[in-house]
Design a protein around this motif. Sequence first.
Motif, PDB file in Angstrom:
ATOM      1  N   LEU A  92       0.837  -1.199   0.000  1.00  0.00           N
ATOM      2  CA  LEU A  92       0.000   0.000   0.000  1.00  0.00           C
ATOM      3  C   LEU A  92       0.871   1.248   0.000  1.00  0.00           C
ATOM      4  N   PRO A 102      -3.478   4.403  -4.416  1.00  0.00           N
ATOM      5  CA  PRO A 102      -4.332   3.252  -4.083  1.00  0.00           C
ATOM      6  C   PRO A 102      -5.793   3.665  -3.958  1.00  0.00           C
ATOM      7  N   ASN A 104      -8.041  -1.250  -2.433  1.00  0.00           N
ATOM      8  CA  ASN A 104      -6.730  -1.547  -1.870  1.00  0.00           C
ATOM      9  C   ASN A 104      -6.708  -1.348  -0.355  1.00  0.00           C
TER      10      ASN A 104
END
Length: 79
Positions: free
Chosen positions: A18, A28, A32
């Motif tokens: 991430l 992201p 995510n």
Amino acid sequence: AISRGGKCIQWQTAIVLLATMKSAVHEPGAINYNSTMSICRKGSRWQTALLLIAAMGRSVLEPDTITYNSAISACEKGA
């Protein structure tokens, strides 16, 4: 202990991925963040899940029902 250690590695890897996405060109998305929170739940990392939902709120992304459910589940698992 081995399975718990494996779960620990999974959440750490998810956090690194991430962070890598955030530093790259591609920001992201909610999926995510939600997936990472789900992995944190499996690793009993409720504190990390709450940090992620806070980080998501500071970005341009809006937490959704799945986001809140992921955070709640992580807290339940950690309790």
